[in-house]
Design an enzyme around this catalytic site. Structure first.
Site, mmCIF file in Angstrom:
data_model
loop_
_atom_site.group_PDB
_atom_site.id
_atom_site.type_symbol
_atom_site.label_atom_id
_atom_site.label_comp_id
_atom_site.label_asym_id
_atom_site.label_seq_id
_atom_site.Cartn_x
_atom_site.Cartn_y
_atom_site.Cartn_z
ATOM 1 N N THR B 24 -24.310 -86.976 -11.674
ATOM 2 C CA THR B 24 -25.413 -86.269 -11.023
ATOM 3 C C THR B 24 -26.446 -85.892 -12.081
ATOM 4 O O THR B 24 -26.084 -85.577 -13.214
ATOM 5 C CB THR B 24 -24.928 -85.067 -10.178
ATOM 6 O OG1 THR B 24 -25.968 -84.675 -9.276
ATOM 7 C CG2 THR B 24 -24.517 -83.868 -11.024
ATOM 8 N N CYS B 30 -28.375 -75.275 -10.631
ATOM 9 C CA CYS B 30 -27.270 -75.829 -9.848
ATOM 10 C C CYS B 30 -26.049 -76.035 -10.745
ATOM 11 O O CYS B 30 -26.175 -76.132 -11.966
ATOM 12 C CB CYS B 30 -27.658 -77.164 -9.239
ATOM 13 S SG CYS B 30 -29.056 -77.084 -8.095
ATOM 14 N N HIS B 47 -22.522 -81.159 -6.187
ATOM 15 C CA HIS B 47 -23.725 -80.600 -6.825
ATOM 16 C C HIS B 47 -24.129 -79.348 -6.032
ATOM 17 O O HIS B 47 -24.828 -79.428 -5.028
ATOM 18 C CB HIS B 47 -24.827 -81.664 -6.805
ATOM 19 C CG HIS B 47 -26.079 -81.314 -7.545
ATOM 20 N ND1 HIS B 47 -26.725 -82.193 -8.374
ATOM 21 C CD2 HIS B 47 -26.836 -80.186 -7.571
ATOM 22 C CE1 HIS B 47 -27.826 -81.638 -8.872
ATOM 23 N NE2 HIS B 47 -27.924 -80.407 -8.389
#
Lengths: 210, 162
Positions: B24, B30, B47
């Site tokens: 990711t 995040c 995520h």
């Protein structure tokens, strides 16, 4: 009104006009600062997924100089001025008359950081004062903050508010271009205006389209 | 077998089996959560964008957006692949504070995401083997289920493995 409901073509046109007026003022300010013509493209207003939002700015991993500020007052939202690092270098070198300045350096020279923040201040200020004049709404920007990092890391911060409501976001995207000199790369900077979902009603009402 | 990189977007999740890897990009506030089984050489990546699903105001909840619902859902995905929950381990990265201001709600979103992820992993009795969290830099992460290595790339510090 949630971000993806009841938004008609007319509403999108109104948001486009907001981007048009705001970014035109910002582009004029930028042209004056740099002493050359900076072109602004017709703004795009889109409902996009968060990943698509990153794609607009070059992809989640692309390294950019990003100015972020929050809008407060009668309406709230997030605003970004995003420049690819090479373009940011180009602008700042010109502004501070130092050809060695580089946003890739670690640490980044303080002079360049403060010039970039000031650039963000001037551009967002002219964008938002035009928006305020057009809508008759009181809008106060926070002090802009600069980060040189990946698009995903920077822009996701402005999606936090929206993400409570939705997995999509309405973005008013205005690209700026600088193709006066063909030897230098095209600037391809972006102004992104992301009104918080509850602010759409305020915008539309202020312009008599609700 | 051709080696693919499986990409996970923001507020999304997926799983990968060796020889494939899972990745990711551009984690800021995040948090990327990897759940993996060393022997079965399978991993899931989530995520996470927000700490708590009670913050969600949408009608259709995207479970992968929140730490509490997302980690549980990822565990269920892995269970469906025949993984026993007791054999799961976790590696986590992200939760940076990219900007020093915001609304009161968003200013500490990175640290709050980290706390929420840790408390949910604790609740599910999944041990955290390694982490690279906090700070003020964005991260791109890639997990290789064949070696259980999590590679973390930042703009200024290059790539490191945990």
């Amino acid at each position: 009104m949630s971000s993806d409901q009841h938004i008609s073509d007319m509403h999108l046109d109104v948001l486009k006009e907001i981007g048009n007026i705001g970014a035109a003022h910002a582009a004029t300010a930028l042209s004056q600062l740099l002493g050359r013509k900076i072109d602004m493209l017709v703004p795009d207003v889109k409902l996009v997924s968060f990943d698509e939002m990153f794609e607009l700015a070059g992809g989640a991993e692309k390294i950019v100089a990003g100015i972020f500020l929050r809008i407060q007052g009668d309406l709230s939202g997030s605003m970004f001025f995003v420049l690819p690092v090479d373009s940011a270098n180009h602008f700042i070198r010109k502004l501070i008359h130092d050809d060695t300045f580089d946003f890739h350096a670690n640490p980044i020279a303080a002079m360049g950081i403060s010039a970039m923040q000031e650039l963000g201040n001037i551009l967002s200020g002219s964008y938002l004062s035009a928006l305020s004049d057009f809508t008759g709404l009181h809008i106060h920007p926070t002090v802009p903050s600069l980060s040189v990092d990946m698009v995903g890391a920077i822009v996701s911060f402005g999606l936090i508010e929206v993400s409570h409501y939705s997995d999509d976001v309405i973005v008013i995207d205005t690209r700026i271009n600088d193709d006066a000199d063909e030897k230098t790369s095209t600037v391809d900077g972006h102004f992104f205006l992301l009104p918080d979902p509850e602010s759409y009603v305020t915008i539309f009402r202020s312009l008599g389209v609700l | 077998m051709l080696k693919n990189v499986i990409r996970v977007g923001i507020a999304d999740m997926n799983i990968a089996k060796t020889p494939h890897t899972i990745r990711t990009s551009g984690l800021g506030s995040c948090v990327g959560v990897v759940l993996y089984d060393e022997t079965k050489k399978i991993a899931g990546l989530l995520h996470v964008m927000l700490p708590d699903s009670t913050l969600g105001k949408a009608e259709n909840l995207n479970v992968a957006k929140f730490a509490d619902t997302g980690i549980y859902a990822l565990m269920e995905r892995l269970k469906a692949e025949g993984v026993r929950p007791l054999s799961l381990k976790a590696k986590i990265a992200g939760g940076a504070q990219m900007f020093q201001f915001g609304t009161s709600d968003t200013i500490r979103i990175g640290p709050r995401n980290i706390e929420a992820v840790k408390s949910e992993l604790n609740r599910l009795s999944i041990p955290i083997v390694a982490e690279d969290t906090g700070g003020s830099s964005g991260r791109t992460i890639e997990f290789d289920p064949s070696t259980s290595t999590l590679s973390i790339r930042t703009v200024n510090a290059g790539t490191k493995d945990i």
